[in-house]
Design a protein around this motif. Structure first.
Motif, PDB file in Angstrom:
ATOM      1  N   GLU A 167       8.596  54.541  19.367  1.00 60.11           N
ATOM      2  CA  GLU A 167       8.965  54.627  20.779  1.00 60.11           C
ATOM      3  C   GLU A 167       9.176  53.238  21.342  1.00 60.11           C
ATOM      4  N   SER A 168      10.294  52.991  21.977  1.00 59.17           N
ATOM      5  CA  SER A 168      10.549  51.701  22.610  1.00 59.17           C
ATOM      6  C   SER A 168      10.494  51.866  24.112  1.00 59.17           C
ATOM      7  N   THR A 169      10.178  50.792  24.803  1.00 63.76           N
ATOM      8  CA  THR A 169      10.080  50.859  26.251  1.00 63.76           C
ATOM      9  C   THR A 169      10.500  49.543  26.861  1.00 63.76           C
ATOM     10  N   SER A 170      11.090  49.629  28.038  1.00 58.88           N
ATOM     11  CA  SER A 170      11.471  48.424  28.777  1.00 58.88           C
ATOM     12  C   SER A 170      10.454  48.114  29.863  1.00 58.88           C
ATOM     13  N   THR A 171       9.347  48.884  29.876  1.00 60.68           N
ATOM     14  CA  THR A 171       8.337  48.705  30.910  1.00 60.68           C
ATOM     15  C   THR A 171       7.797  47.273  30.906  1.00 60.68           C
ATOM     16  N   THR A 172       7.744  46.675  32.064  1.00 59.38           N
ATOM     17  CA  THR A 172       7.193  45.332  32.199  1.00 59.38           C
ATOM     18  C   THR A 172       5.730  45.424  32.583  1.00 59.38           C
ATOM     19  N   ILE A 173       4.875  44.833  31.774  1.00 65.14           N
ATOM     20  CA  ILE A 173       3.442  44.855  32.025  1.00 65.14           C
ATOM     21  C   ILE A 173       2.993  43.443  32.337  1.00 65.14           C
ATOM     22  N   THR A 174       2.432  43.212  33.501  1.00 66.12           N
ATOM     23  CA  THR A 174       2.042  41.867  33.918  1.00 66.12           C
ATOM     24  C   THR A 174       0.667  41.505  33.377  1.00 66.12           C
ATOM     25  N   ASP A 175       0.343  40.216  33.463  1.00 68.06           N
ATOM     26  CA  ASP A 175      -0.981  39.751  33.066  1.00 68.06           C
ATOM     27  C   ASP A 175      -2.063  40.496  33.845  1.00 68.06           C
ATOM     28  N   GLU A 176      -1.825  40.681  35.117  1.00 67.95           N
ATOM     29  CA  GLU A 176      -2.801  41.363  35.964  1.00 67.95           C
ATOM     30  C   GLU A 176      -2.969  42.816  35.533  1.00 67.95           C
ATOM     31  N   ASN A 177      -1.860  43.458  35.164  1.00 75.02           N
ATOM     32  CA  ASN A 177      -1.930  44.838  34.679  1.00 75.02           C
ATOM     33  C   ASN A 177      -2.817  44.930  33.442  1.00 75.02           C
ATOM     34  N   PRO A 228      -0.936  37.322  27.092  1.00 73.82           N
ATOM     35  CA  PRO A 228      -0.605  35.934  27.433  1.00 73.82           C
ATOM     36  C   PRO A 228      -1.688  34.970  26.981  1.00 73.82           C
ATOM     37  N   ALA A 229      -1.289  33.801  26.473  1.00 79.39           N
ATOM     38  CA  ALA A 229      -2.249  32.795  26.008  1.00 79.39           C
ATOM     39  C   ALA A 229      -3.056  32.267  27.191  1.00 79.39           C
ATOM     40  N   MET A 230      -4.350  32.110  26.978  1.00 84.70           N
ATOM     41  CA  MET A 230      -5.248  31.572  27.983  1.00 84.70           C
ATOM     42  C   MET A 230      -6.000  30.405  27.364  1.00 84.70           C
ATOM     43  N   PRO A 231      -6.687  29.592  28.165  1.00 81.90           N
ATOM     44  CA  PRO A 231      -7.429  28.463  27.595  1.00 81.90           C
ATOM     45  C   PRO A 231      -8.459  28.914  26.563  1.00 81.90           C
ATOM     46  N   LEU A 232      -8.720  28.046  25.614  1.00 83.02           N
ATOM     47  CA  LEU A 232      -9.679  28.333  24.551  1.00 83.02           C
ATOM     48  C   LEU A 232     -11.051  28.633  25.138  1.00 83.02           C
ATOM     49  N   GLN A 233     -11.650  29.746  24.699  1.00 82.25           N
ATOM     50  CA  GLN A 233     -12.972  30.105  25.174  1.00 82.25           C
ATOM     51  C   GLN A 233     -14.031  29.548  24.229  1.00 82.25           C
ATOM     52  N   ALA A 234     -15.187  29.204  24.760  1.00 84.63           N
ATOM     53  CA  ALA A 234     -16.283  28.696  23.920  1.00 84.63           C
ATOM     54  C   ALA A 234     -16.854  29.840  23.099  1.00 84.63           C
ATOM     55  N   TYR A 235     -17.086  29.613  21.853  1.00 85.91           N
ATOM     56  CA  TYR A 235     -17.692  30.624  20.999  1.00 85.91           C
ATOM     57  C   TYR A 235     -19.147  30.822  21.391  1.00 85.91           C
ATOM     58  N   SER A 243       3.412  53.167  26.197  1.00 84.10           N
ATOM     59  CA  SER A 243       3.344  51.700  26.149  1.00 84.10           C
ATOM     60  C   SER A 243       1.937  51.210  26.465  1.00 84.10           C
ATOM     61  N   MET A 244       1.215  51.929  27.327  1.00 86.45           N
ATOM     62  CA  MET A 244      -0.161  51.560  27.632  1.00 86.45           C
ATOM     63  C   MET A 244      -1.086  51.873  26.456  1.00 86.45           C
ATOM     64  N   ALA A 245      -0.870  53.015  25.807  1.00 86.84           N
ATOM     65  CA  ALA A 245      -1.707  53.391  24.672  1.00 86.84           C
ATOM     66  C   ALA A 245      -1.579  52.397  23.532  1.00 86.84           C
ATOM     67  N   LEU A 246      -0.428  51.720  23.469  1.00 85.18           N
ATOM     68  CA  LEU A 246      -0.203  50.731  22.417  1.00 85.18           C
ATOM     69  C   LEU A 246      -0.333  49.314  22.957  1.00 85.18           C
ATOM     70  N   VAL A 247      -1.188  49.150  23.966  1.00 90.26           N
ATOM     71  CA  VAL A 247      -1.285  47.857  24.638  1.00 90.26           C
ATOM     72  C   VAL A 247      -1.642  46.728  23.675  1.00 90.26           C
ATOM     73  N   PHE A 248      -2.353  47.024  22.600  1.00 85.17           N
ATOM     74  CA  PHE A 248      -2.763  45.971  21.680  1.00 85.17           C
ATOM     75  C   PHE A 248      -1.635  45.503  20.786  1.00 85.17           C
ATOM     76  N   THR A 249      -0.510  46.203  20.815  1.00 92.08           N
ATOM     77  CA  THR A 249       0.648  45.712  20.065  1.00 92.08           C
ATOM     78  C   THR A 249       1.506  44.821  20.938  1.00 92.08           C
ATOM     79  N   ILE A 250       1.125  44.700  22.205  1.00 93.23           N
ATOM     80  CA  ILE A 250       1.854  43.848  23.129  1.00 93.23           C
ATOM     81  C   ILE A 250       1.195  42.483  23.162  1.00 93.23           C
ATOM     82  N   THR A 251       1.958  41.423  23.189  1.00 97.03           N
ATOM     83  CA  THR A 251       1.386  40.077  23.200  1.00 97.03           C
ATOM     84  C   THR A 251       0.632  39.835  24.485  1.00 97.03           C
TER      85      THR A 251
END
Length: 505
Positions: free
Chosen positions: A370-380, A23-30, A13-21
């Motif tokens: 592979e499916s997983t129920s692992t919960t990954i927090t924003d901090e993680n 969390p939305a954050m404020p718009l960053q300046a380009y 689940s960590m190796a595929l971290v980019f397939t996990i949504t």
């Protein structure tokens, strides 16, 4: 006990971290964004109107336009009155003056308060309270048609109309009137209201009293019929298939300045109404958006590349969403591949999901069943990118494709993995020496090994740098970046390749 199954499941689940949504954050300046964006917003529509007032009338104002905060008809013609007296539009509860609005009126040091609508819209109690400290002028009528007509007549009586033109807008909805409100206010053109299939007596009378020679209809025949049009003096219609296209056609048809745009939601009225006063003061146009941008808006913006210098976002992120602003920027900003890459990398570092989604295509990224129920927090998730950095070596464009060569640095996750596996082995041995009834459950084991991984990340000081070639494809005025396994592995500090090597053992 199933430690191997659990840590493999978690690592995958960590190796595929980019397939996990993320969390939305404020718009960053380009990083290379030449278009300034300023958001005028408060925690409510009333507070948003106050922020607009503070932006446009920093030194105060002799007058204030006061309207009801939860209904639009009496307020639709307010922008023209606001421009005539260089006044902001403020909102209030219909029964009692909003305390924040009262404070803003004090800050402005206003002398005259114009209340639009009858006592059902803004109560007699509010008028009485204000009359103790200010001159109060209420402009109203027996209905919305009479109110708009009386506003126009008030302007005429006080020599504030600059033309013999008039705008005819649909009375039962707000977008078309608000879309033209800034132009009408700038040019001293009154806004009068109509039904779809009949011209109200109050509006017809006002056209005669004001000696109107030319009329501008906002909206298609579905809102103002050809039958009504036939009764108007020298009519010109600006309409579209929807409210957004109508707003664009108004801007184009009337030749409004677009070096600065006021972007407001077309799904509700208060923010655009308050914003129209500031837009008129600056001589700028109002662009309406929804939860995304309409194709007509996209086409309009595509013709404005390099021409728009500033955008005012009128309202909070729930009404003018960061994703909408990203869509607007992608239309008006011509980015170079290196700029797009830098913006994308900065978005990853900031966990800015809107911008990440704008730039990346994941078609080249490995998939897994592979499916997983692992919960990954924003901090993680953030811990994976604490040391992420990059250096652009070169970039090259070949037609609609481009490449960017970059050095990408991050925590050495191969070293993290070694430390993590040692910790897992130690835990497994400790658990194996315990009676079975005292051993961790599968859920507890999974939680424990998750904590061990993030402890290993936090304790690892070593970094790794790789040089890769990133592929981009032209996308309107920007670029889409292919997120393949090599790029993902570089961003994750070699985590994916280290994990794959582990599986081969």
């Amino acid at each position: 006990m199933s430690f191997r199954k659990n840590w493999l499941k978690f690592l995958l689940s960590m190796a595929l971290v980019f397939t996990i949504t993320i969390p939305a954050m404020p718009l960053q300046a380009y990083a290379a964004q030449a278009v300034e964006n300023k958001r005028l917003a408060g925690d409510s529509r009333t507070l948003t109107a106050i922020e607009i007032s503070k932006e446009g009338w920093t030194a105060g104002s002799n007058a204030v336009i006061l309207v009801r905060d939860n209904n639009f008809p009496d307020a639709l013609a307010g922008a023209v009155l606001a421009a005539a007296y260089d006044a902001p539009i403020l909102l209030t509860n219909s029964q009692s003056l909003s305390p924040d609005t009262a404070l803003e009126i004090e800050r402005l040091q206003a002398q005259t308060i114009y209340i639009l609508g009858g006592t059902g819209a803004v109560s007699a109690a509010i008028e009485e309270d204000l009359s103790a400290d200010y001159t109060v002028e209420r402009i109203t009528g027996g209905n919305r048609y009479e109110t708009s007509a009386n506003i126009a007549k008030y302007l005429q009586d006080n020599h504030k109309l600059l033309t013999k033109k008039a705008v005819i807008a649909y009375a039962q909805n707000f977008p078309d009137a608000l879309a033209i409100s800034s132009w009408a206010a700038q040019n001293g053109v009154p806004i009068l209201l109509s039904e779809t299939n009949s011209l109200p007596a109050a509006t017809s009378e006002a056209l005669t009293t004001l000696q109107v020679t030319d009329t501008i209809i906002t909206g298609g025949t579905g809102v103002i019929s050809a039958q009504v049009e036939s009764k108007l003096p020298d009519p010109t219609r600006y309409g579209g298939n929807n409210r957004y296209e109508t707003a664009v056609n108004i801007i184009n048809g009337l030749g409004q300045a677009t070096d600065t745009l006021f972007v407001a939601t077309g799904l509700n009225f208060p923010d655009a109404l308050a914003g129209s006063a500031l837009a008129a003061k600056q001589g700028k146009a109002i662009l309406l958006v929804g939860n995304g941008i309409d194709p007509s808006v996209e086409t309009f913006l595509a013709g404005k590349v390099g021409q728009i210098n500033k955008i005012y976002s009128v309202g909070g992120t729930s009404v003018v969403k960061p994703l909408v602003l990203n869509q607007i920027y992608s239309c008006i900003v011509l980015e170079q591949p290196a700029e797009a890459f830098a913006n994308a990398m900065n978005a990853i570092k900031a966990l800015d999901q809107d911008t990440v989604d704008r730039y990346f295509s994941y078609d080249g990224l490995m998939n897994s069943d592979e499916s997983t129920s692992t919960t990954i927090t924003d901090e993680n998730i953030a811990s994976f990118f604490t040391k992420l950095d990059y250096n652009i070596v070169s970039s090259a464009i070949n037609g609609d494709t481009a490449t960017v060569t970059a050095e990408i640095t991050n925590t050495d996750f191969a070293a993290v993995l070694d430390a993590y596996l040692d910790a897992v082995m130690k835990l497994a041995i400790e658990q194996g020496l315990l009676p079975e009834e005292e051993q961790l459950s599968d859920e507890e084991a999974e939680q424990a090994i998750q904590e061990l991984l993030f402890d290993a990340i936090a304790n690892e000081d070593q970094t790794t740098t790789v040089t890769i070639e990133v592929n981009l494809v032209k996308n309107n005025n920007s670029w889409t970046i292919t997120m393949d396994d090599e790029f993902a592995d570089a961003i994750l500090g070699g985590f994916i390749s280290a994990f794959e090597d582990l599986l081969k053992e």
